[in-house]
Design a protein around this motif. Structure first.
Motif, PDB file in Angstrom:
ATOM      1  N   UNK A   1       0.733  -1.313   0.332  1.00 28.56           N
ATOM      2  CA  UNK A   1      -0.002  -0.123   0.070  1.00 28.56           C
ATOM      3  C   UNK A   1       0.833   1.240   0.038  1.00 28.56           C
ATOM      4  N   UNK A   2       2.059   1.118   0.511  1.00 33.63           N
ATOM      5  CA  UNK A   2       2.945   2.362   0.502  1.00 33.63           C
ATOM      6  C   UNK A   2       3.634   2.796  -0.688  1.00 33.63           C
ATOM      7  N   UNK A   3       3.558   1.516  -1.560  1.00 31.93           N
ATOM      8  CA  UNK A   3       4.364   1.761  -2.623  1.00 31.93           C
ATOM      9  C   UNK A   3       3.734   2.868  -3.915  1.00 31.93           C
ATOM     10  N   UNK A   4       2.607   2.848  -3.968  1.00 26.20           N
ATOM     11  CA  UNK A   4       2.061   3.926  -5.133  1.00 26.20           C
ATOM     12  C   UNK A   4       2.583   5.401  -4.196  1.00 26.20           C
ATOM     13  N   UNK A   5       2.354   5.778  -3.073  1.00 27.41           N
ATOM     14  CA  UNK A   5       2.594   6.938  -2.546  1.00 27.41           C
ATOM     15  C   UNK A   5       3.920   7.517  -2.866  1.00 27.41           C
ATOM     16  N   UNK A   6       5.043   6.461  -2.438  1.00 23.75           N
ATOM     17  CA  UNK A   6       6.453   6.864  -2.395  1.00 23.75           C
ATOM     18  C   UNK A   6       6.933   6.785  -3.879  1.00 23.75           C
ATOM     19  N   UNK A   7       6.212   6.263  -4.715  1.00 29.24           N
ATOM     20  CA  UNK A   7       6.472   6.339  -6.354  1.00 29.24           C
ATOM     21  C   UNK A   7       6.082   7.828  -6.798  1.00 29.24           C
ATOM     22  N   UNK A   8       4.730   8.389  -6.231  1.00 29.72           N
ATOM     23  CA  UNK A   8       4.545   9.459  -6.533  1.00 29.72           C
ATOM     24  C   UNK A   8       5.208  10.734  -6.047  1.00 29.72           C
ATOM     25  N   UNK A   9       5.876  10.635  -4.775  1.00 28.90           N
ATOM     26  CA  UNK A   9       6.780  11.640  -4.180  1.00 28.90           C
ATOM     27  C   UNK A   9       8.049  11.516  -4.830  1.00 28.90           C
ATOM     28  N   UNK A  10       8.482  10.211  -5.141  1.00 24.56           N
ATOM     29  CA  UNK A  10       9.893  10.125  -5.880  1.00 24.56           C
ATOM     30  C   UNK A  10       9.658  11.062  -7.192  1.00 24.56           C
ATOM     31  N   UNK A  11       8.672  10.883  -7.879  1.00 23.02           N
ATOM     32  CA  UNK A  11       8.576  11.446  -9.273  1.00 23.02           C
ATOM     33  C   UNK A  11       8.368  12.891  -9.104  1.00 23.02           C
ATOM     34  N   UNK A  12       7.814  13.486  -7.847  1.00 25.67           N
ATOM     35  CA  UNK A  12       7.350  14.667  -7.745  1.00 25.67           C
ATOM     36  C   UNK A  12       8.647  15.563  -7.475  1.00 25.67           C
ATOM     37  N   UNK A  13       9.606  14.759  -6.599  1.00 28.57           N
ATOM     38  CA  UNK A  13      10.903  15.337  -6.094  1.00 28.57           C
ATOM     39  C   UNK A  13      11.801  15.575  -7.494  1.00 28.57           C
ATOM     40  N   UNK A  14      11.707  14.586  -8.517  1.00 26.17           N
ATOM     41  CA  UNK A  14      12.290  14.834  -9.591  1.00 26.17           C
ATOM     42  C   UNK A  14      12.072  15.758 -10.473  1.00 26.17           C
ATOM     43  N   UNK A  15      10.527  15.905 -10.492  1.00 35.09           N
ATOM     44  CA  UNK A  15       9.872  17.111 -11.224  1.00 35.09           C
ATOM     45  C   UNK A  15      10.428  18.508 -10.672  1.00 35.09           C
TER      46      UNK A  15
END
Length: 297
Positions: free
Chosen positions: A61-75
């Motif tokens: 359940x934590x994976x999608x949220x962390x993926x989104x946060x990782x992408x947001x940090x890169x952007x």
């Protein structure tokens, strides 16, 4: 700008690390579920144990949220660098753990604080307002003009070259300015200087407060990270012991699932603490004005 760019880079590394931890945790819990399912098919455990193992496999359940946060940090990093998401540096994309912090300098702390833009601005404003006092004071002096006059005249009683005489006399003229206006300007300049001095003192106190807070927060989070690291190590040992005993038949599945849940929580908490510590180190960098690599310790 430098601090926020660094923060975005460290966030990308931290979220990538947390994402890897969550994925590893999911694989571990999924493997436990697979083993229990195989045991249920073999008749050694009941359906209740399978459902309990499935309920414990919540790391996914934590994976999608962390993926989104990782992408947001890169952007965010791409925006701060003035580039598009397609041009995100490869080092940021491949970073999986925040780098070690740069050691703080030891020496003259005042030279560090003077690098802060707000203190430099307050210092220059104070210097400018103090200079205005001197300009206003100069207006009290009278305007003076100093010159000379020469007169040639003939003395008829003297013959020859001595008949011409030369006379020089200084001419001094002056005029006083409007003294009341000049003194009012002095008082105004002095008041502005006092205000700038108060603003400078306030900026220094604010800078000291921010440095103290940043140092304290970073130190406390570093301590918390160390404690969480120890908790994660002990949770790993407990899970290994529980798994070995479960295979030996000395403990039940519930003991294994409890130990596994504790391990996954400890790993997630450690990863979150690492991300917070990285951000707090950026706050400390900003409070000290940054750029201390150019300062000799």
């Amino acid at each position: 700008m430098a601090a926020e760019t660094t923060r975005a880079y460290l966030d990308a590394c931290s979220y990538a690390h947390a994402l890897n931890v969550a994925q590893d945790s999911y694989r571990a819990s999924n493997e436990s579920l697979r083993l229990v399912t195989a045991q249920e098919k073999a008749g050694s455990v009941g359906r209740f144990d399978v459902e309990r193992a499935a309920a414990a496999a919540t790391a996914r359940a934590a994976i999608p949220s962390l993926e989104a946060q990782h992408q947001a940090a890169l952007f965010e990093l791409a925006a701060l660098l003035g580039s598009t998401p397609a041009d995100i540096p490869l080092a940021a994309q491949q970073c999986t753990k925040p780098p070690a912090a740069v050691a703080l300098p030891v020496g003259d702390g005042a030279s560090l604080l003077r690098r802060r833009p707000d203190l430099r601005q307050a210092e220059r404003q104070l210097a400018a307002d103090t200079a205005r006092i001197g300009v206003a004071t100069a207006a009290l002096y009278p305007k003076i003009s100093l010159g000379g006059s020469g007169n040639f005249f003939r003395n008829d009683s003297v013959r020859g070259n001595d008949s011409l005489s030369f006379s020089v006399g200084p001419l001094l003229s002056w005029s006083f300015p409007n003294v009341s206006v000049a003194r009012a300007r002095i008082r105004q300049a002095e008041a502005q200087g006092d205000a700038s001095l108060a603003a400078f003192d306030g900026a220094v106190i604010t800078a000291l407060k921010q440095v103290e807070q940043a140092l304290s927060n970073a130190a406390r989070e570093q301590e918390r990270l160390s404690i969480l690291g120890e908790a994660r190590t002990r949770s790993q040992r407990a899970f290994d012991f529980a798994t070995a005993r479960y295979r030996a038949g000395s403990v039940g599945l519930l003991d294994v699932l409890v130990a596994q849940t504790a391990l996954l929580d400890a790993r997630a908490a450690e990863a979150a603490s690492l991300q917070r510590l990285s951000s707090l180190r950026v706050d400390l960098f900003k409070s000290l004005g940054g750029g201390w690599r150019d300062i000799e310790a």
